[in-house]
Write a protein that holds these residues in place. Structure first.
Motif, short mmCIF file in Angstrom:
data_model
loop_
_atom_site.label_atom_id
_atom_site.label_comp_id
_atom_site.label_asym_id
_atom_site.label_seq_id
_atom_site.Cartn_x
_atom_site.Cartn_y
_atom_site.Cartn_z
N UNK A 59 0.84 -1.20 0.01
CA UNK A 59 0.11 0.06 -0.03
C UNK A 59 0.96 1.21 0.23
N UNK A 60 0.31 2.45 0.50
CA UNK A 60 0.76 3.67 0.50
C UNK A 60 0.46 4.33 1.80
N UNK A 61 1.50 4.86 2.24
CA UNK A 61 1.37 5.09 3.58
C UNK A 61 2.05 6.73 3.84
N UNK A 62 1.27 7.24 4.75
CA UNK A 62 1.99 8.97 4.66
C UNK A 62 2.38 8.99 6.45
N UNK A 63 3.56 9.94 6.44
CA UNK A 63 3.89 10.25 7.78
C UNK A 63 3.59 11.94 7.61
N UNK A 64 2.93 12.45 8.43
CA UNK A 64 2.59 13.85 8.39
C UNK A 64 3.25 14.66 9.55
N UNK A 65 4.32 15.49 9.33
CA UNK A 65 4.78 16.24 10.23
C UNK A 65 3.91 17.71 10.20
N UNK A 66 4.42 18.61 11.15
CA UNK A 66 3.80 19.87 11.12
C UNK A 66 4.19 20.65 10.03
N UNK A 67 5.19 20.57 9.34
CA UNK A 67 5.90 21.38 8.15
C UNK A 67 5.99 20.66 6.84
N UNK A 68 5.67 19.32 6.77
CA UNK A 68 5.68 18.71 5.59
C UNK A 68 4.86 17.30 5.74
N UNK A 69 4.64 16.54 4.68
CA UNK A 69 4.20 15.18 4.51
C UNK A 69 5.15 14.39 3.68
N UNK A 70 5.56 13.28 4.35
CA UNK A 70 6.46 12.24 3.70
C UNK A 70 5.13 11.08 3.04
N UNK A 71 5.31 10.79 1.75
CA UNK A 71 4.62 9.47 1.26
C UNK A 71 5.51 8.46 1.07
N UNK A 72 5.19 7.17 1.45
CA UNK A 72 5.85 6.05 1.01
C UNK A 72 5.15 5.21 0.56
N UNK A 73 6.01 4.31 -0.54
CA UNK A 73 5.42 3.19 -1.15
C UNK A 73 6.13 1.88 -0.71
N UNK A 74 5.77 0.93 -1.09
CA UNK A 74 6.26 -0.69 -0.39
C UNK A 74 7.74 -0.43 -0.70
N UNK A 75 8.35 -0.84 0.44
CA UNK A 75 9.88 -1.13 0.22
C UNK A 75 10.59 0.07 0.88
N UNK A 76 9.73 1.27 1.01
CA UNK A 76 10.52 2.65 1.56
C UNK A 76 10.21 2.62 3.09
N UNK A 77 11.07 3.23 3.67
CA UNK A 77 10.82 3.36 5.30
C UNK A 77 11.42 4.98 5.50
N UNK A 78 10.99 5.23 6.93
CA UNK A 78 11.25 6.44 7.26
C UNK A 78 11.38 6.30 8.86
N UNK A 79 12.35 7.21 9.66
CA UNK A 79 12.60 7.14 11.01
C UNK A 79 12.13 8.51 11.28
N UNK A 80 11.31 8.52 12.41
CA UNK A 80 10.70 9.42 13.06
C UNK A 80 11.38 9.71 14.17
N UNK A 81 12.26 10.67 14.42
CA UNK A 81 13.11 10.97 15.47
C UNK A 81 12.48 11.28 16.73
N UNK A 82 12.64 10.66 17.96
CA UNK A 82 11.87 10.87 19.31
C UNK A 82 11.79 12.44 19.73
N UNK A 83 10.66 12.79 20.19
CA UNK A 83 10.15 13.75 20.08
C UNK A 83 9.33 14.85 19.11
N UNK A 84 9.52 14.19 17.92
CA UNK A 84 9.02 14.84 16.88
C UNK A 84 7.74 14.62 16.80
#
Length: 123
Positions: A59-84
């Protein structure tokens, strides 16, 4: 959940159907490998003491931050830092692996709600 055994992600994801309720597929070095199905929008929150890694399986997954949105497709990853502060979302169902310390509550500092998953559910 069996340590030292080969796990099939398709089989594990097929074993449950609810959204936003992570299941622990494995534990290692104080960390959980959690599987979660997502659809819709999760509440804004942060984790003061832990980084979180999200890896999209299907599927397709979003991680939304207050200043931007990151959209991820299969096989992609993101690390959200502590406190964010962040929230996650998917317009259609997606399957995601989450890597984080075992004691982390999925809703972080957000108020307990229907999104707050029971701790330690295994699959």
């Amino acid at each position: 959940m069996t340590q030292g055994a080969v796990l099939d992600l398709d089989d594990r994801f097929a074993a449950f159907s609810d959204h936003w309720r992570p299941r622990v597929a494995a534990r290692l070095n104080g960390q959980d490998v959690r599987l979660v199905k997502v659809q819709g929008v999760f509440p804004w929150h942060s984790h003061a003491e832990a980084d979180e890694m999200f890896l999209v399986w299907k599927g397709r997954f979003r991680v939304e931050f207050r200043d931007r949105i990151e959209t991820l497709d299969p096989g992609q990853f993101i690390v959200v830092p502590r406190g964010v502060e962040h929230r996650t979302a998917a317009d259609a169902e997606a399957e995601v692996l989450i890597f984080e310390p075992s004691q982390v509550i999925n809703t972080g500092d957000a108020a307990v709600s229907d999104f707050t998953a029971p701790q330690g559910q295994t699959i």
